[in-house]
Design a protein around this motif. Sequence first.
Motif, short mmCIF file in Angstrom:
data_model
loop_
_atom_site.label_atom_id
_atom_site.label_comp_id
_atom_site.label_asym_id
_atom_site.label_seq_id
_atom_site.Cartn_x
_atom_site.Cartn_y
_atom_site.Cartn_z
N GLY A 207 -18.69 14.58 5.01
CA GLY A 207 -19.25 13.56 4.14
C GLY A 207 -18.62 13.52 2.76
O GLY A 207 -17.98 12.53 2.38
N PRO A 208 -18.75 14.59 1.97
CA PRO A 208 -18.18 14.55 0.62
C PRO A 208 -16.66 14.40 0.60
O PRO A 208 -16.12 13.68 -0.24
CB PRO A 208 -18.62 15.90 0.00
N CYS A 209 -15.97 15.07 1.51
CA CYS A 209 -14.50 14.95 1.53
C CYS A 209 -14.06 13.54 1.90
O CYS A 209 -13.09 13.01 1.34
CB CYS A 209 -13.91 15.96 2.50
N ALA A 210 -14.76 12.92 2.85
CA ALA A 210 -14.41 11.55 3.23
C ALA A 210 -14.63 10.59 2.07
O ALA A 210 -13.80 9.70 1.82
CB ALA A 210 -15.25 11.11 4.44
N LEU A 211 -15.70 10.77 1.34
CA LEU A 211 -16.00 9.89 0.21
C LEU A 211 -15.01 10.11 -0.94
O LEU A 211 -14.55 9.15 -1.56
CB LEU A 211 -17.43 10.11 -0.26
N VAL A 212 -14.66 11.36 -1.21
CA VAL A 212 -13.64 11.63 -2.23
C VAL A 212 -12.30 11.05 -1.80
O VAL A 212 -11.55 10.50 -2.61
CB VAL A 212 -13.52 13.15 -2.48
N ALA A 213 -12.01 11.14 -0.49
CA ALA A 213 -10.76 10.60 0.02
C ALA A 213 -10.69 9.09 -0.20
O ALA A 213 -9.62 8.54 -0.50
CB ALA A 213 -10.62 10.92 1.51
N ILE A 214 -11.81 8.39 -0.04
CA ILE A 214 -11.83 6.95 -0.30
C ILE A 214 -11.49 6.68 -1.77
O ILE A 214 -10.67 5.81 -2.08
CB ILE A 214 -13.22 6.35 0.04
N GLY A 215 -12.12 7.44 -2.68
CA GLY A 215 -11.84 7.26 -4.09
C GLY A 215 -10.39 7.52 -4.43
O GLY A 215 -9.76 6.75 -5.18
N LEU A 216 -9.81 8.59 -3.89
CA LEU A 216 -8.41 8.91 -4.13
C LEU A 216 -7.51 7.81 -3.57
O LEU A 216 -6.51 7.42 -4.19
CB LEU A 216 -8.05 10.25 -3.49
N PHE A 217 -7.85 7.34 -2.39
CA PHE A 217 -7.08 6.27 -1.76
C PHE A 217 -7.05 5.03 -2.64
O PHE A 217 -6.00 4.43 -2.89
CB PHE A 217 -7.70 5.94 -0.40
N LEU A 218 -8.21 4.64 -3.16
CA LEU A 218 -8.29 3.45 -4.00
C LEU A 218 -7.55 3.65 -5.32
O LEU A 218 -6.96 2.72 -5.86
CB LEU A 218 -9.76 3.11 -4.28
N ALA A 219 -7.55 4.89 -5.84
CA ALA A 219 -6.90 5.15 -7.12
C ALA A 219 -5.38 5.12 -7.02
O ALA A 219 -4.70 4.92 -8.02
CB ALA A 219 -7.35 6.50 -7.66
N THR A 220 -4.85 5.32 -5.82
CA THR A 220 -3.40 5.42 -5.66
C THR A 220 -2.79 4.21 -4.97
O THR A 220 -1.62 4.23 -4.60
CB THR A 220 -3.04 6.68 -4.85
N ARG A 221 -3.57 3.13 -4.79
CA ARG A 221 -3.06 1.95 -4.09
C ARG A 221 -2.75 0.82 -5.07
O ARG A 221 -3.43 0.64 -6.07
CB ARG A 221 -4.09 1.45 -3.07
N ASP A 222 -1.73 0.05 -4.73
CA ASP A 222 -1.39 -1.15 -5.49
C ASP A 222 -2.36 -2.26 -5.06
O ASP A 222 -2.44 -2.60 -3.88
CB ASP A 222 0.05 -1.56 -5.19
N ILE A 223 -3.09 -2.84 -6.01
CA ILE A 223 -4.12 -3.81 -5.65
C ILE A 223 -3.74 -5.24 -6.00
O ILE A 223 -4.58 -6.12 -6.03
CB ILE A 223 -5.46 -3.46 -6.34
N ARG A 224 -2.45 -5.50 -6.27
CA ARG A 224 -2.02 -6.87 -6.57
C ARG A 224 -2.05 -7.70 -5.30
O ARG A 224 -1.38 -7.37 -4.32
CB ARG A 224 -0.63 -6.85 -7.18
N ALA A 225 -2.80 -8.79 -5.32
CA ALA A 225 -2.92 -9.66 -4.15
C ALA A 225 -3.54 -10.98 -4.59
O ALA A 225 -4.20 -11.04 -5.63
CB ALA A 225 -3.79 -8.99 -3.08
N PRO A 226 -3.34 -12.06 -3.80
CA PRO A 226 -3.93 -13.37 -4.15
C PRO A 226 -5.45 -13.28 -4.21
O PRO A 226 -6.11 -12.92 -3.23
CB PRO A 226 -3.46 -14.27 -3.01
N ALA A 227 -6.01 -13.63 -5.36
CA ALA A 227 -7.46 -13.49 -5.56
C ALA A 227 -8.25 -14.35 -4.59
O ALA A 227 -9.29 -13.92 -4.06
CB ALA A 227 -7.82 -13.84 -7.01
#
Length: 314
Positions: A207-227
Motif C-alpha cells: 500500500g504505502p510503497c505503491a502510493l509513494v511510487a505514484i507520487g514519484l512517477f508523477l513528479a518525474t513525468r513530462d506533463i505537456r499535452a493538449p489541455a
Amino acid sequence: MSVVVNVVLPVFAIILAGYLSGKAKLLGSASSEALNKFVYWMALPPVLFLGTARRPLAELLNGPFIGAFLGSMLMVYALGALLGRVLHKEKSETLCMQGLTACFSNTGYMGIPLFIAYFGADKLAPAILATVIMSAIMVGIAVIWLEFAASHGQGLGKALGDVGRAVAKNPLIVSTAAGVTWSLLLPQGSVPQPIVTFCELMGAAAGPCALVAIGLFLATRDIRAPAGEIAWVVALKLLAHPLLCWLLIRTLFPMDPFWTASAMILAALPTGALTFVVATQYRIYIERTSAAILVSTVLSVVTLSVLLAVYAPG
C-alpha cells in the motif's frame, strides 16, 4: 466528512509525499523505477495470493460485478476512441491509447491500498478481480490492437502470442492464479501460518510503497499535452466510467451493497500507470498518457471523496 479525513486524505497524503520527495530530488527517477518494480514483483503478488487463497472461487467470480465493471469500461474505451476519431482525426494506434487512457482504472497501485484502508484486508476480492480484469483483458485488448495496427492486419497471430506470453509472465496474474488453485485444491483458510506471515509482512509494504511510487512517477513525468484533449479523457475516466457503471448496476447487474460500492469506487479511480507502460513500449501517446495520469489522480480526490461518502460502510 469523516470518510474523507480518515481514508481519502491519508491516501493522497502518501502520494503527495512521494511527489514532493521526487521534486526535492530525495528520490529520483531511478528510485521510482526500483520502487515500482518492488511493488509490482514483490509486494502486490503476496496480497493477491493470500486474498484469493482464503476465499471461495464463487466469491471472486462475481458475474454481476464483472458485467458492470468490465461492461462500463469497454463502453468508455469505445467512446474514447470514437471521440479521438471525431475530434482529432487520430490514427488507429492513437485511438487505441485514447480509449485505454480514458477507461483504465488504477486498481493495483491505488485500488488495493484504498480497499485495505477503507474496507480492510479481508475485503479485497473486488479489487483483486478488477486488477485481473485490467491486467489481462484490457491490456490484452490494447496490445492486440496496437500489434494489429503496426502489422497492417497481418500480425494477429503474433499479437495473440505476445499477449499470451505477457499474461503468463505477469506476477499479478500468476499470483492470483496460484491463490485460486490453492483455494480449489485445499480447504478454505488452510494456508500455513508461515506463508500467511510472509504474505502479510511483504504485503504490508504494498500500500504505502505503491502510493509513494505514484507520487514519484508523477513528479518525474513530462506533463505537456493538449489541455482540451486531456480534459475530455479525464472526464470520461472520472465521470463517465462510474456513471455508466452505475447505470449497468441499476438496469442489468444488480448487486449487494458491498459489491455495488466496490464497483463504483473502482470505476472512479484515476488512470492507471500501466497505460504509461503500454505507451512507452509502443512509443506512442506517452506525454498525453502522463498528463492524463497526473490530472486524473489529482482530481480523483474530489470524485473518490464523494463516492466514499455516499457508499460509507453501514
